[in-house]
Design a protein around this motif. Structure first.
Motif, short mmCIF file in Angstrom:
data_model
loop_
_atom_site.label_atom_id
_atom_site.label_comp_id
_atom_site.label_asym_id
_atom_site.label_seq_id
_atom_site.Cartn_x
_atom_site.Cartn_y
_atom_site.Cartn_z
N TYR A 12 41.09 88.00 30.76
CA TYR A 12 42.24 88.89 30.81
C TYR A 12 42.70 89.13 32.24
CZ TYR A 12 39.03 92.62 32.21
OH TYR A 12 38.11 93.38 32.89
N ARG A 13 43.95 89.55 32.31
CA ARG A 13 44.56 89.94 33.57
C ARG A 13 45.49 91.11 33.27
NH1 ARG A 13 48.69 85.87 36.23
NH2 ARG A 13 50.08 86.86 34.75
N ILE A 14 45.35 92.20 34.00
CA ILE A 14 46.24 93.34 33.83
C ILE A 14 47.27 93.27 34.95
CG2 ILE A 14 46.43 95.85 33.77
CD1 ILE A 14 43.55 95.86 32.61
N ASP A 15 48.54 93.02 34.56
CA ASP A 15 49.62 92.88 35.53
C ASP A 15 50.19 94.22 35.95
OD1 ASP A 15 49.57 89.99 35.42
OD2 ASP A 15 50.45 90.19 33.43
N LYS A 16 50.25 95.15 35.01
CA LYS A 16 50.74 96.50 35.29
C LYS A 16 49.77 97.46 34.63
CE LYS A 16 54.74 99.49 34.67
NZ LYS A 16 56.04 99.64 33.98
N ARG A 17 49.23 98.37 35.39
CA ARG A 17 48.16 99.25 34.91
C ARG A 17 48.60 100.21 33.81
NH1 ARG A 17 43.19 99.75 34.20
NH2 ARG A 17 42.17 101.68 34.67
N GLY A 18 49.74 100.80 33.89
CA GLY A 18 50.16 101.81 32.92
C GLY A 18 49.71 103.18 33.34
N THR A 19 49.92 104.17 32.48
CA THR A 19 49.56 105.55 32.81
C THR A 19 48.82 106.20 31.66
OG1 THR A 19 51.67 106.36 31.95
CG2 THR A 19 51.57 105.86 34.32
N GLY A 20 48.15 107.30 31.95
CA GLY A 20 47.44 108.05 30.92
C GLY A 20 46.03 107.56 30.70
N ASN A 21 45.50 107.91 29.55
CA ASN A 21 44.13 107.54 29.20
C ASN A 21 44.09 106.17 28.54
OD1 ASN A 21 43.14 110.06 30.07
ND2 ASN A 21 43.68 110.98 28.10
N THR A 22 42.93 105.53 28.62
CA THR A 22 42.77 104.25 27.93
C THR A 22 42.79 104.48 26.42
OG1 THR A 22 40.37 104.45 28.06
CG2 THR A 22 41.44 103.13 29.77
N LEU A 23 43.14 103.45 25.73
CA LEU A 23 43.16 103.51 24.27
C LEU A 23 41.76 103.79 23.72
CD1 LEU A 23 45.51 100.52 23.77
CD2 LEU A 23 45.78 102.66 22.55
N LYS A 24 41.73 104.41 22.56
CA LYS A 24 40.46 104.70 21.89
C LYS A 24 40.54 104.16 20.46
CE LYS A 24 40.05 108.99 24.41
NZ LYS A 24 40.93 110.12 24.37
N ALA A 25 39.37 103.98 19.87
CA ALA A 25 39.31 103.52 18.48
C ALA A 25 40.08 104.48 17.58
CB ALA A 25 37.86 103.42 18.03
N PHE A 83 40.07 96.20 12.83
CA PHE A 83 40.12 94.79 12.46
C PHE A 83 41.45 94.40 11.81
CE2 PHE A 83 35.69 96.23 12.17
CZ PHE A 83 35.17 95.52 13.23
N GLU A 84 42.54 94.98 12.31
CA GLU A 84 43.86 94.66 11.80
C GLU A 84 44.52 93.53 12.58
OE1 GLU A 84 46.02 98.38 11.80
OE2 GLU A 84 44.62 99.30 10.38
N VAL A 85 43.91 93.17 13.70
CA VAL A 85 44.38 92.06 14.53
C VAL A 85 43.18 91.22 14.92
CG1 VAL A 85 46.40 93.29 15.43
CG2 VAL A 85 44.23 93.46 16.64
N GLU A 86 43.41 90.19 15.71
CA GLU A 86 42.33 89.33 16.17
C GLU A 86 41.26 90.17 16.89
OE1 GLU A 86 45.53 89.00 16.94
OE2 GLU A 86 46.20 86.98 16.43
N LYS A 87 40.01 89.82 16.69
CA LYS A 87 38.89 90.55 17.29
C LYS A 87 39.04 90.64 18.81
CE LYS A 87 34.45 91.99 17.58
NZ LYS A 87 34.45 93.27 18.24
N GLY A 88 39.41 89.54 19.46
CA GLY A 88 39.57 89.55 20.91
C GLY A 88 40.65 90.51 21.37
N LEU A 89 41.78 90.55 20.67
CA LEU A 89 42.86 91.47 21.03
C LEU A 89 42.43 92.91 20.77
CD1 LEU A 89 45.75 91.97 22.00
CD2 LEU A 89 46.50 91.72 19.63
N ASP A 90 41.78 93.14 19.65
CA ASP A 90 41.30 94.48 19.31
C ASP A 90 40.39 95.02 20.42
OD1 ASP A 90 41.61 96.47 17.38
OD2 ASP A 90 39.79 95.90 16.30
N ASP A 91 39.44 94.20 20.86
CA ASP A 91 38.53 94.60 21.94
C ASP A 91 39.28 94.84 23.25
OD1 ASP A 91 36.45 94.31 20.14
OD2 ASP A 91 35.74 92.42 20.97
N PHE A 92 40.21 93.95 23.57
CA PHE A 92 40.96 94.03 24.82
C PHE A 92 41.78 95.30 24.91
CE2 PHE A 92 44.88 92.61 27.21
CZ PHE A 92 44.32 92.78 28.47
N MET A 93 42.32 95.75 23.79
CA MET A 93 43.19 96.93 23.80
C MET A 93 42.47 98.16 24.37
SD MET A 93 46.00 95.67 22.86
CE MET A 93 46.90 97.18 22.96
N LEU A 94 41.16 98.22 24.24
CA LEU A 94 40.40 99.36 24.73
C LEU A 94 40.42 99.47 26.26
CD1 LEU A 94 37.39 99.16 22.26
CD2 LEU A 94 39.30 100.79 22.20
#
Length: 181
Positions: free
Chosen positions: A78-91, A125-136
């Motif tokens: 992965y590569r984060i191009d723009k960090r964003g704001t606020g808290n990281t996503l949670k389950a 598990f509504e999307v690919e496992k790799g994407l689901d993990d990455f979103m966190l």
């Protein structure tokens, strides 16, 4: 002559009857079964070869595109191009993303422009496992690229539409909203 042919018929019937009453001789199979352990070992070796080949393809993609990416503990890059704001996503949070999903050869399979934005609950598990993990790892407004090997994406069967079997995928995403339950 008729008596002689009845006698011959009677002798043939007795021979056939005696021959059919004997126990059959066991036949040795010519195609002995391969042990289960041997089959499992061969499948394991074959799978390891596929994973190594896929790893090589991903490394070539990263080098060709001169990407500065990180390898996660789970096996995606992965590569984060723009960090964003606020808290990281949670389950269990509902996330909405704009995205482009491509194959390593650049074939565009799906996109928010073509298929609409993607909305899903993280960790369900509504999307690919790799994407689901990455979103966190992401925040609201984050823009990022994620290269997901097939074993964390659509596996040995693909998606039976656009993504072929055993194909790594590349997500380019932007997090546009995050909602709690």
């Amino acid at each position: 002559m008729l008596v002689n042919s009845k006698k011959n018929w009677w002798i043939m019937a007795c021979i056939l009857l005696l021959a059919s009453c004997t126990e059959p001789t066991p036949q040795n199979p010519t195609n002995k079964l391969v042990s289960t352990d041997s089959v499992q070992q061969n499948l394991l070796l074959l799978n390891q070869a596929f994973v190594a080949l896929e790893q090589q393809e991903i490394n070539e993609y990263i080098a060709q595109h001169r990407l500065n990416v990180h390898l996660s503990e789970n096996g995606y890059w992965y590569r984060i191009d723009k960090r964003g704001t606020g808290n990281t996503l949670k389950a269990n949070q509902l996330v909405t993303i704009e995205y482009y999903l491509e194959l390593l050869d650049g074939t565009l399979c799906y996109s928010s422009e073509k298929n609409g934005i993607k909305q899903f609950r993280v960790g369900k598990f509504e999307v690919e496992k790799g994407l689901d993990d990455f979103m966190l790892l992401l925040l609201l407004g984050a823009e990022a690229t994620c290269i997901i090997p097939s074993y964390l994406a659509h596996g040995v069967v693909g998606d039976r539409n656009c993504i072929p079997p055993r194909s790594p995928i590349v997500y380019r995403i932007k997090v546009i909203s995050i909602k709690d339950n």
